[in-house]
Design an enzyme around this catalytic site. Structure first.
Site, PDB file in Angstrom:
ATOM      1  N   HIS A 119      27.484  43.892 -19.903  1.00 42.19           N
ATOM      2  CA  HIS A 119      28.670  43.809 -20.759  1.00 42.19           C
ATOM      3  C   HIS A 119      28.343  44.446 -22.105  1.00 42.19           C
ATOM      4  O   HIS A 119      27.203  44.366 -22.584  1.00 42.19           O
ATOM      5  CB  HIS A 119      29.077  42.353 -21.027  1.00 42.19           C
ATOM      6  CG  HIS A 119      29.902  41.724 -19.958  1.00 42.19           C
ATOM      7  ND1 HIS A 119      29.865  40.370 -19.700  1.00 42.19           N
ATOM      8  CD2 HIS A 119      30.800  42.232 -19.084  1.00 42.19           C
ATOM      9  CE1 HIS A 119      30.701  40.080 -18.722  1.00 42.19           C
ATOM     10  NE2 HIS A 119      31.279  41.196 -18.333  1.00 42.19           N
ATOM     11  N   CYS A 162      28.553  35.560 -26.231  1.00 44.50           N
ATOM     12  CA  CYS A 162      29.092  35.235 -24.910  1.00 44.50           C
ATOM     13  C   CYS A 162      29.702  33.841 -24.861  1.00 44.50           C
ATOM     14  O   CYS A 162      30.657  33.594 -24.121  1.00 44.50           O
ATOM     15  CB  CYS A 162      27.992  35.318 -23.859  1.00 44.50           C
ATOM     16  SG  CYS A 162      27.449  36.976 -23.428  1.00 44.50           S
TER      17      CYS A 162
END
Length: 296
Positions: free
Chosen positions: A179, A275
């Site tokens: 990501h 996150c």
């Protein structure tokens, strides 16, 4: 005039664990060998991050944890949020698709409380894993969007259509940095921390086109393995899972205060501070001065 309080979405790690493999960080066998200790540690680590953000004056909303959805704790992947609008995520891997319904319910609840105006789903044929791959740069009034490993490059279209801001697509070829939020972090004064090893040459060129040399902070691979770029910046404070001496010095010289909240249990899933949070109050610079008044 809108509130300038940073507001985050988080999820308690009541059901967190490493139960499957969808990135190179994950090892269910290693987790299972010491699961009781690791579960307890993950709850302490999450609570420390929560305290650090609350101590900075942030408001924190919670989405309820759900059994058998261990990665629901990574709320950055829930949606892309800007200007009181949320574009809901769609996940690449079947293991995470069960998160889509509880995340949508969470955003509908926020909308019902007046914290959001609009909640929209992606077109059926596209994958975009929320702010994990669509990182807001307040200084440049744009989204940096990662694609290739999880999210689709074509998702730039719906992002631009919904939010009416520039979106710069960056290809991610390295599975360790699956990501964008594992490898790039815009800071409040305009600097951008990034991990060069995470990007293709073309993606690095795009970063360099947009970010002046004096504002580029390259994260070494040693710090990158600790997910130092997966940080949360609130004003002049950066909350990080870890920070080497060189990076700490670079940030301090630019006027930042560093709060280190170690998150080793979550690193086992490939996640850290960013996150585990989703910023809900970002405003673009489109419209009136009041409409763009959210602080960095």
């Amino acid at each position: 005039m809108p509130s300038t309080t940073a507001r985050f979405l988080m999820c308690r790690p009541d059901h967190f664990g490493v139960d499957y493999v969808i990135n190179p960080w994950m090892n269910p066998q290693s987790w299972a060998r010491d699961s009781k200790t690791l579960v307890d540690a993950s709850r302490r680590e999450w609570a420390a991050l929560h305290r650090a953000l609350a101590g900075l004056g942030a408001a924190i909303e919670l989405v309820p944890p759900v059994p058998h959805l261990p990665d629901l704790v990574f709320t950055a992947n829930a949606a892309v949020v800007l200007d009181r609008k949320a574009l809901l995520a769609r996940f690449r891997h079947p293991e995470r698709r069960g998160e889509e319904e509880p995340f949508e319910a969470g955003f509908r609840a926020l909308q019902g409380r007046g914290l959001l105006d609009t909640v929209v789903k992606l077109p059926d044929n596209l994958v975009l894993e929320g702010a994990g791959d669509c990182v807001w740069d307040h200084t440049r009034n744009l989204f940096w969007m990662g694609y290739g490993l999880r999210s689709d490059c074509a998702a730039t279209g719906p992002v631009q259509d919904m939010f009416a801001v520039d979106t710069v697509a960056l290809e991610l070829p390295n599975p360790r940095f699956y990501h964008l939020d594992t490898a790039l972090c815009p800071l409040s004064h305009g600097e951008v921390m990034f991990v060069p090893a995470a990007f293709t040459p073309r993606a690095l060129a795009l970063i360099c086109e947009r970010v002046a040399p004096a504002q580029r902070i390259e994260v070494t691979i040693d710090d990158a393995w600790g997910l130092a770029a997966n940080a949360v910046c609130v004003g002049d404070t950066i909350v990080m899972s870890g920070c080497g001496e060189r990076l700490h010095r670079q940030l301090a010289e630019r006027g930042y205060r560093i709060i280190v909240t170690p998150l080793p249990s979550f690193l086992r899933s490939g996640g850290a501070a960013f996150c585990l949070t989703l910023r809900l109050d970002w405003r673009s610079n489109v419209g009136t001065v009041e409409d763009s008044a959210a602080v960095a």
